[in-house]
Design an enzyme around this catalytic site. Structure first.
Site, PDB file in Angstrom:
ATOM      1  CB  SER A 150      -0.905   0.023   1.231  1.00  0.00           C
ATOM      2  OG  SER A 150      -1.600   1.265   1.333  1.00  0.00           O
ATOM      3  CE1 TYR A 163      -4.491  -1.927   5.316  1.00  0.00           C
ATOM      4  CE2 TYR A 163      -3.596   0.234   4.787  1.00  0.00           C
ATOM      5  CZ  TYR A 163      -4.119  -0.973   4.385  1.00  0.00           C
ATOM      6  OH  TYR A 163      -4.263  -1.236   3.044  1.00  0.00           O
TER       7      TYR A 163
END
Length: 256
Positions: A150, A163
């Site tokens: 990501s 995250y």
């Protein structure tokens, strides 16, 4: 048919980005094993395995919690037992957790997110490499790993400490594995999506959406197929001299 007769595992392949990857790879000729905790499609609709079968492809579903070594080991073992080898491992399964800042992040939420996003990728990469090392070289590779990282593994993910940290671990593992196993003809890359609209029900509030639109220079946000097409390139023989790369599919997010 860039993946004709290749054997591919996609974790988290029941929904979202993983669903797009599994269906695209099957259309490109791959035999696909989906590892997920459920066949239910979070966006709604027919299970991924059934979609692939309807399109004339070959797909299997195996229950797999990527945070459990036994599940990941069984996923690879069963796939190889049926199809003879493993050509591509796509480590896509991930969760977002509660999305809190440091002082609000509980130990339980940290452990849950890291177990799936970091340890799950570690287990997937490790088990794939174990299998790859037993195989002959085909198309300049014993096997290929495509991790889904990501942009939030490279820049701050506001309010999402666990995250972002987990995705940073995926980006680092990708580089380390690529270097450690290059001479063994094992290729390891990652795709780093920006904001991808998966069709899942929106959560409360609009701040995250507004932030994503503001950060994305292109006039739209991403679609699951944008990520799947990038993953296809990295999974194919066209990328045989590409390893250790974290390919951004973000509409210019990281250039802004």
């Amino acid at each position: 048919m860039r993946l004709k007769d290749k054997v591919v595992i996609v974790t988290g392949g029941s929904s979202g980005i993983g669903r797009a990857i599994a269906t695209l790879f099957a259309r490109e000729g791959a035999r696909v094993a989906i590892g997920d905790v459920s066949e239910a499609v979070l966006e709604g609709g027919v299970p991924t395995r059934e979609i692939i079968a309807e399109q004339g492809g070959t797909a299997r579903f195996h229950h797999c919690d990527v945070s459990v070594w036994h599940d990941v080991d069984a996923l690879v073992t069963r796939t190889v037992a049926e199809f003879g080898r493993l050509d591509v491992m796509v480590n896509n399964a991930a969760i977002r957790g509660e999305g809190r800042k440091l002082h609000e992040t509980t130990e339980a939420d940290w452990d849950r997110v890291m177990a799936v996003n970091a340890k799950g990728a570690f287990f997937g990469c490790k088990r794939a490499v174990q299998q790859f090392l037993t195989q002959e070289v085909i198309d300049e590779a014993r096997g290929r790993i495509v991790n889904i990282s990501s942009q939030h593994g490279m820049v701050a993910s506001p309010g999402k400490l666990a995250y972002g940290t987990g995705k940073a671990a995926v980006a680092y593992m990708t580089r380390q594995i690529a270097v450690d196993y290059a001479k063994d003809y094992i290729i390891c890359n990652a795709v780093a999506p920006g904001r991808i609209l998966t069709g899942r029900p929106a959560g409360p509030g609009t701040d995250a959406m507004e932030y994503s639109i503001m950060r994305t220079p292109m006039p739209r946000l991403g679609r699951p197929m944008d990520v799947a097409q990038a993953a296809l390139f990295l999974a194919s023989a066209e990328a045989s001299f590409v390893t250790g790369h974290n390919l951004m599919v973000d509409g210019g997010w990281m250039a802004f």
